[in-house]
Design a protein around this motif. Structure first.
Motif, PDB file in Angstrom:
ATOM      1  N   UNK A 386      29.255 -38.461  -7.606  1.00  0.00           N
ATOM      2  CA  UNK A 386      28.449 -40.263  -7.923  1.00  0.00           C
ATOM      3  C   UNK A 386      28.019 -40.725  -7.564  1.00  0.00           C
ATOM      4  N   UNK A 387      28.436 -40.817  -6.259  1.00  0.00           N
ATOM      5  CA  UNK A 387      27.538 -41.985  -5.174  1.00  0.00           C
ATOM      6  C   UNK A 387      26.489 -41.113  -4.708  1.00  0.00           C
ATOM      7  N   UNK A 388      26.451 -39.622  -4.266  1.00  0.00           N
ATOM      8  CA  UNK A 388      25.788 -38.514  -3.721  1.00  0.00           C
ATOM      9  C   UNK A 388      24.565 -38.546  -5.202  1.00  0.00           C
ATOM     10  N   UNK A 389      25.195 -38.806  -6.462  1.00  0.00           N
ATOM     11  CA  UNK A 389      24.105 -38.093  -7.806  1.00  0.00           C
ATOM     12  C   UNK A 389      23.499 -39.883  -7.737  1.00  0.00           C
ATOM     13  N   UNK A 390      23.350 -40.721  -7.970  1.00  0.00           N
ATOM     14  CA  UNK A 390      22.703 -41.996  -7.395  1.00  0.00           C
ATOM     15  C   UNK A 390      21.695 -42.388  -6.392  1.00  0.00           C
ATOM     16  N   UNK A 391      21.925 -41.514  -5.530  1.00  0.00           N
ATOM     17  CA  UNK A 391      21.496 -41.854  -4.184  1.00  0.00           C
ATOM     18  C   UNK A 391      20.572 -41.078  -4.941  1.00  0.00           C
ATOM     19  N   UNK A 392      20.017 -39.673  -4.829  1.00  0.00           N
ATOM     20  CA  UNK A 392      19.504 -38.616  -5.571  1.00  0.00           C
ATOM     21  C   UNK A 392      18.616 -39.631  -6.524  1.00  0.00           C
ATOM     22  N   UNK A 393      18.897 -39.477  -8.166  1.00  0.00           N
ATOM     23  CA  UNK A 393      18.051 -40.286  -8.300  1.00  0.00           C
ATOM     24  C   UNK A 393      17.237 -41.178  -8.080  1.00  0.00           C
ATOM     25  N   UNK A 394      18.427 -42.278  -7.510  1.00  0.00           N
ATOM     26  CA  UNK A 394      17.306 -43.603  -7.062  1.00  0.00           C
ATOM     27  C   UNK A 394      15.988 -43.146  -6.154  1.00  0.00           C
ATOM     28  N   UNK A 395      16.320 -42.263  -4.972  1.00  0.00           N
ATOM     29  CA  UNK A 395      14.683 -41.823  -4.659  1.00  0.00           C
ATOM     30  C   UNK A 395      13.547 -41.301  -5.566  1.00  0.00           C
ATOM     31  N   UNK A 396      14.137 -40.127  -7.055  1.00  0.00           N
ATOM     32  CA  UNK A 396      13.275 -39.889  -7.741  1.00  0.00           C
ATOM     33  C   UNK A 396      12.536 -40.976  -8.370  1.00  0.00           C
ATOM     34  N   UNK A 397      13.072 -42.321  -8.485  1.00  0.00           N
ATOM     35  CA  UNK A 397      12.600 -43.154  -8.825  1.00  0.00           C
ATOM     36  C   UNK A 397      11.855 -44.531  -8.178  1.00  0.00           C
TER      37      UNK A 397
END
Length: 426
Positions: A386-397
């Protein structure tokens, strides 16, 4: 209504006891009688090999536990009732799961850590006497559960960690090969999750403190009167909290009977009276089942046929088709069906992408690759997917990537920004 799958197993390494019945068998049998439930019950004889090196004991215990379940009201025609070793697809799945399971995850298993701590305390090598069976126990347990995509697994609180590990292992496989497994949940009945034994510790064969489920009445009474209590005299109020006697009574009594006993404790019931009440409560529940058990235990061929029939039907409906699908997903495929090589057009249409994965250290990572397949960004490790996914989402945003990782060799900030812009524009 969606059918819910519930799976329960007991390791045949000894005589069934009250803890097995109250903590696993009874709630599982009750669950099998509810509408909208598909129940799986199995004898985990492969797990028994971790705990004992006595073949005759494994065989005898398998017979006794199978007879116990049938005597407890299990109806084989309504459920899946089988022996673990009769379904070879389970052990094949265990290997597939092993290949996506980090050693770091298994290092944290309670049983393994306890063995290592004991060795260190005794100035032994940390892994002295530790077999790979013990170390890999959680993976085989995950295979037991995931083979049939069980939604819930009734367990004692001491087994919850294994369910959490099964979820992690399933998620790792799904991430690598696609969505094949549901993530199972532990179902813990807090009042009977772990029953105390004669000495107040968890009732366990390894502690030699069990009360056999179908002990003759005179033996049962002797064992009950041997339960350790404190020195409070008759008339002195007694605590229910931490009382093995009260916990055992509660596990077999109705709510109103439990409250009555709680009041009697507060009023100073003598330990002799409390033990007498517990004996009568247990005997009232067990006696009818004991008669059925004694009839079944004398017909081993009948029980063998029940288990074989269950496994044969279960393999045909679920295990064999599912392992075939998993083999295909993992690349264990026929060589006469090679996929066509990618075309130049497919390559031209490739897009930048984030790839998430889990390493052997137990941490979750992601990397960002460009449309040409070359790596652009490598993340640091994260404690959860989940933490890794949140980081990916942040970069995409557009939050920036510097805090989450570092550029891959040969990649520039411009390369990364352009790739992110292309991904966001898609």
């Amino acid at each position: 209504m969606t059918t819910q799958r519930i799976l329960t197993g007991i390791t045949p390494s000894g005589t069934p006891h009250l803890g097995n019945y109250a903590g696993a068998i009874r709630p599982a049998v009750e669950a099998s009688q509810r509408p909208g439930v598909e129940s799986f019950y199995f004898l985990s004889d492969y797990h028994a090999l971790v705990k004992t090196g006595e073949p005759e004991r494994v065989q005898r215990s398998t017979l006794e536990i199978a007879a116990t379940w049938l005597a407890s009201g299990l109806r084989p025609e309504r459920v899946w009732f089988y022996r673990q070793s009769d379904i070879p697809e389970i052990t094949e799945l265990a290997w597939l799961l092993t290949c996506v399971t980090g050693k770091g995850l298994l290092n944290r298993a309670h049983a393994y850590k306890a063995a290592v701590d004991k060795n260190i305390a005794e100035s032994e090598e940390p892994d002295a006497g530790v077999t790979m069976g013990l170390f890999m126990y959680p993976v085989l347990m995950a295979a037991d559960i995931l083979m049939f995509n069980a939604h819930k697994v009734p367990v004692g609180r001491d087994q919850v960690q294994h369910l959490e590990m099964a979820r992690d292992i399933a998620a790792s496989f799904n991430h690598r090969y696609g969505e094949h497994f549901v993530l199972p949940e532990a179902a813990v009945d807090e009042s009977v999750a772990t029953l105390p034994g004669l000495d107040g510790r968890k009732m366990s064969k390894s502690y030699d403190n069990i009360i056999p489920l179908f002990a003759p009445p005179d033996t049962l009474k002797k064992l009950v009167f041997g339960i350790i209590t404190d020195s409070k005299a008759p008339g002195e109020p007694k605590e229910t909290e931490g009382s093995a006697l009260f916990q055992l009574f509660q596990a077999f009594a109705t709510p109103s009977e439990t409250e009555t006993m709680r009041s009697r404790f507060a009023e100073g019931i003598s330990w002799g009276e409390a033990k007498e009440a517990l004996f009568h409560k247990l005997e009232g529940v067990i006696a009818p089942m004991r008669a059925r058990y004694e009839e079944l235990i004398n017909e081993p061929a009948r029980i063998e046929q029940v288990l074989k029939s269950g496994a044969t039907a279960l393999r045909a409906k679920y295990a064999t088709p599912f392992i075939t699908r998993l083999r295909e997903a993992a690349g264990l495929r026929s060589l006469d069906r090679l996929p066509a090589p990618p075309t130049n057009r497919a390559k031209a249409q490739a897009k930048p992408q984030f790839k998430q994965y889990r390493e052997a250290d137990g941490l979750f990572y992601f990397k960002f690759v460009g449309s040409n397949g070359h790596p652009l960004l490598q993340s640091r490790g994260f404690a959860s997917a989940r933490e890794a996914g949140q980081a990916v989402a942040g970069i995409k945003n557009g939050e920036g990537y510097e805090q989450w990782g570092e550029r891959a060799p040969g990649a520039s900030d411009t390369d990364i920004r352009q790739a992110i812009d292309a991904l966001r524009a898609d």
